[in-house]
Design an enzyme around this catalytic site. Structure first.
Site, PDB file in Angstrom:
ATOM      1  N   GLU A  25       0.830  -1.204   0.000  1.00 29.66           N
ATOM      2  CA  GLU A  25       0.000   0.000   0.000  1.00 29.66           C
ATOM      3  C   GLU A  25       0.867   1.258   0.000  1.00 29.66           C
ATOM      4  O   GLU A  25       2.083   1.200   0.239  1.00 29.66           O
ATOM      5  CB  GLU A  25      -0.913   0.010   1.220  1.00 29.66           C
ATOM      6  CG  GLU A  25      -0.164   0.152   2.533  1.00 29.66           C
ATOM      7  CD  GLU A  25      -1.098   0.335   3.716  1.00 29.66           C
ATOM      8  OE1 GLU A  25      -1.692   1.418   3.801  1.00 29.66           O
ATOM      9  OE2 GLU A  25      -1.214  -0.587   4.532  1.00 29.66           O
ATOM     10  N   LYS A 159      -5.147  -2.400  14.896  1.00 32.01           N
ATOM     11  CA  LYS A 159      -4.608  -1.573  15.972  1.00 32.01           C
ATOM     12  C   LYS A 159      -5.493  -1.673  17.206  1.00 32.01           C
ATOM     13  O   LYS A 159      -6.721  -1.751  17.113  1.00 32.01           O
ATOM     14  CB  LYS A 159      -4.467  -0.122  15.515  1.00 32.01           C
ATOM     15  CG  LYS A 159      -3.344   0.087  14.512  1.00 32.01           C
ATOM     16  CD  LYS A 159      -3.145   1.563  14.228  1.00 32.01           C
ATOM     17  CE  LYS A 159      -1.914   1.794  13.358  1.00 32.01           C
ATOM     18  NZ  LYS A 159      -2.067   1.331  11.985  1.00 32.01           N
TER      19      LYS A 159
END
EC number: 4.2.1.70
Length: 301
Positions: A25, A159
């Site tokens: 990415e 996360k």
């Protein structure tokens, strides 16, 4: 190949010949890391991939053009562009029409990788279900997008600022299979164990190849998620992580931070409070996922 999608010659030739390719990415270097570390990490990732005998396909938008296989010059240019936008899948047509430079999120990168014929994608952490989603319905577009793409995506879980148990529930609902790489502890990005377990682990890339072969043979079109935890000696110390996370969540509530502002607020808070240690973990996580993704890509040939 769609005419609106540009592949570098190297990526096009590799896909056509069946050579291994790994998608990467661009938001990690357009929005996730400070300068000049962002460029260093982006180029280092490509070097890790090449060292494994795999072609790197870093994905982003250049002047509105979705590009699979950014050149070094394009990576450097996007890394230093103050006007570069963060592009999720829904934003791709808009950014393309407006001829914007864009860093692609997991959702956009995964979609463009699949359209280009790339089968494996390494990222840092997935998006997931946000805390308080029972009221806000705040859920990353990553999950729904990956549910319809037959990829292998390597990440260090999600996360810990997100709602991990709800994320795992959504992964199950969306038929997204999750395997831990040599663990059944689901990682929490900054930490190797989020405190939540997953059902299956794999001991090596050969097992991943077998799973993918069965999935594809049955015509199942969802992504296989490989959860690859950061090494315990490289993670954010558990006591530091827990204290800073609690403080960050309290600060966000006190400041009435909500919606799209929540994630950048929390990540910035954690970075400042840990004096950059969380950033070092971020980079370590990414290196490990890129290395594992390259191994998987090579084995899937």
């Amino acid at each position: 190949m769609p005419t609106s999608l540009v592949l570098s010659d190297e990526v096009r030739d590799a896909v056509a010949s069946g050579a291994p390719v790994l998608a990467l990415e661009s938001t990690i270097f357009t929005h996730g890391l400070p300068r000049p570390r962002n460029v260093e990490v982006a180029l280092e990732a490509e070097e890790i991939v090449r060292a494994a005998g795999v072609v790197p396909a870093t994905i982003g938008l250049v002047g509105g053009v979705p590009t699979v296989g950014l050149s070094t010059d394009e990576i450097v240019s996007l890394s230093n562009d103050d006007s570069v936008v963060k592009v999720s899948l829904r934003d791709v047509p808009v950014a393309a029409a407006k001829k914007l430079n864009g860093g692609t999120t997991v959702a956009a990168t995964a979609f463009l990788a699949a359209r280009a014929g790339v089968r494996v994608f390494s990222t840092g952490g997935l998006g997931g279900v946000h805390r308080g989603a029972q009221q806000t319905f705040d859920e990353s577009a990553d999950l729904g997008t990956l549910a319809g793409l037959p990829l292998v995506v390597v990440s260090a879980g999600v996360k810990s600022i997100l709602d991990i148990p709800l994320t795992l529930e959504r992964l199950e609902t969306l038929n997204l299979a999750v395997v831990g790489y040599r663990t059944t502890d689901y990682p929490g990005f900054y930490v190797s164990d989020s405190g939540y377990d997953i059902e299956y682990s794999v001991d090596g890339v050969d097992e991943i190849v077998d799973i993918v072969g069965t999935r594809d043979g049955l015509g199942i079109s969802s992504t296989l998620l490989v959860a690859n935890p950061v090494a315990a000696d490289k993670q954010l110390p558990i006591d530091v992580h827990d204290a800073v996370l609690a403080s960050a969540l309290a600060a966000a509530e006190a400041d009435h931070v909500a919606g799209n502002d929540t994630t950048p607020f929390l990540l910035d808070y954690i970075q400042r409070e840990t004096k950059g240690a969380s950033l070092d973990v971020n980079v370590e996580v990414y290196r490990g996922n890129v290395a594992l993704g390259a191994q998987i890509a090579a084995a899937l040939r």
